[in-house]
Motif scaffolding. Structure first.
Motif, short mmCIF file in Angstrom:
data_model
loop_
_atom_site.label_atom_id
_atom_site.label_comp_id
_atom_site.label_asym_id
_atom_site.label_seq_id
_atom_site.Cartn_x
_atom_site.Cartn_y
_atom_site.Cartn_z
N VAL A 29 0.86 -1.18 0.00
CA VAL A 29 0.00 0.00 0.00
C VAL A 29 0.90 1.23 0.00
O VAL A 29 1.77 1.36 0.85
CB VAL A 29 -0.92 0.01 1.24
CG1 VAL A 29 -1.78 1.25 1.25
CG2 VAL A 29 -1.78 -1.24 1.28
N VAL A 30 0.69 2.12 -0.95
CA VAL A 30 1.46 3.36 -1.02
C VAL A 30 0.58 4.50 -0.53
O VAL A 30 -0.63 4.37 -0.41
CB VAL A 30 2.00 3.61 -2.44
CG1 VAL A 30 3.05 2.59 -2.80
CG2 VAL A 30 0.89 3.59 -3.46
N TRP A 31 1.18 5.64 -0.29
CA TRP A 31 0.47 6.74 0.35
C TRP A 31 -0.70 7.25 -0.48
O TRP A 31 -1.72 7.64 0.06
CB TRP A 31 1.43 7.88 0.70
CG TRP A 31 2.00 8.59 -0.50
CD1 TRP A 31 3.15 8.28 -1.15
CD2 TRP A 31 1.42 9.69 -1.18
NE1 TRP A 31 3.33 9.13 -2.20
CE2 TRP A 31 2.29 10.02 -2.24
CE3 TRP A 31 0.27 10.45 -0.99
CZ2 TRP A 31 2.03 11.06 -3.12
CZ3 TRP A 31 0.02 11.49 -1.87
CH2 TRP A 31 0.88 11.79 -2.91
N TRP A 32 -0.57 7.25 -1.80
CA TRP A 32 -1.66 7.77 -2.61
C TRP A 32 -2.84 6.81 -2.63
O TRP A 32 -3.98 7.25 -2.82
CB TRP A 32 -1.19 8.15 -4.01
CG TRP A 32 -0.46 7.09 -4.76
CD1 TRP A 32 0.88 6.89 -4.78
CD2 TRP A 32 -1.03 6.10 -5.59
NE1 TRP A 32 1.18 5.82 -5.57
CE2 TRP A 32 0.03 5.32 -6.09
CE3 TRP A 32 -2.32 5.78 -5.97
CZ2 TRP A 32 -0.18 4.24 -6.93
CZ3 TRP A 32 -2.54 4.72 -6.82
CH2 TRP A 32 -1.47 3.96 -7.30
N ASN A 33 -2.61 5.50 -2.42
CA ASN A 33 -3.73 4.57 -2.25
C ASN A 33 -4.54 4.93 -1.01
O ASN A 33 -5.77 4.90 -1.03
CB ASN A 33 -3.23 3.13 -2.11
CG ASN A 33 -2.64 2.57 -3.37
OD1 ASN A 33 -1.56 2.01 -3.32
ND2 ASN A 33 -3.31 2.72 -4.49
N VAL A 34 -3.82 5.27 0.04
CA VAL A 34 -4.47 5.64 1.30
C VAL A 34 -5.23 6.95 1.14
O VAL A 34 -6.35 7.10 1.64
CB VAL A 34 -3.44 5.73 2.45
CG1 VAL A 34 -4.09 6.20 3.73
CG2 VAL A 34 -2.76 4.38 2.65
N LEU A 35 -4.65 7.90 0.44
CA LEU A 35 -5.31 9.19 0.22
C LEU A 35 -6.61 9.03 -0.57
O LEU A 35 -7.64 9.61 -0.22
CB LEU A 35 -4.36 10.15 -0.49
CG LEU A 35 -4.79 11.61 -0.59
CD1 LEU A 35 -4.94 12.21 0.79
CD2 LEU A 35 -3.78 12.39 -1.40
#
Length: 154
Positions: free
Chosen positions: A96-102
């Motif tokens: 999971v990368v940060w833009w997935n979380v965003l």
């Protein structure tokens, strides 16, 4: 015959491990998002008398339980939605990368606001974006803590 039994046992073990990882990620992300949301409600409640001089200031004695329950009520649906979204992303992609979380935080906030208030809530896009950032911070902090201290990195 024995080779088939070993393969079946290893598949069951793999499914069990995957289910444990999924449940752990769901609980950690839900807890982190919920705690962050409740702390944001506490911060807004405590600073409200500075923003509006007519309002009564936050009192730990009188307001703690009411504000905590209000925070739980407000943030439980968005927290479970973002936890489910991020956990599904981690199961599908593996990382999971940060833009997935965003993106997951923004979509979860939009879904929960539509579920609670209908389409009328979509007129307040800046509020949805700000609350999405609170969810984003909660998920990122819970991922950071999980990656640092557990055997199941998210």
């Amino acid at each position: 015959m024995r080779a088939e039994q070993r393969v079946a046992a290893s598949e069951i073990s793999s499914i069990s491990r995957s289910g444990t990882r999924w449940a752990f990620a769901l609980l950690v992300i839900f807890g982190g998002s919920l705690i962050t949301g409740v702390l944001a409600v506490f911060a807004l409640s405590a600073s409200w008398c500075l923003l509006s001089p007519v309002s009564r200031c936050f009192s730990v004695q009188h307001d703690t339980i009411a504000v905590a329950l209000m925070g739980l009520k407000i943030w439980s649906l968005p927290a479970i939605l973002v936890a489910t979204s991020v956990t599904v992303i981690s199961q599908i992609r593996g990382v999971v990368v940060w833009w997935n979380v965003l993106i997951a935080a923004a979509l979860s906030m939009v879904m929960s606001s539509v579920a609670i208030s209908g389409l009328a809530e979509l007129g307040t896009i800046p509020l949805v974006l700000i609350t999405s950032l609170v969810l984003f911070v909660g998920v990122q902090l819970s991922r950071l803590i999980s990656n640092r201290f557990s055997g199941y990195p998210i």
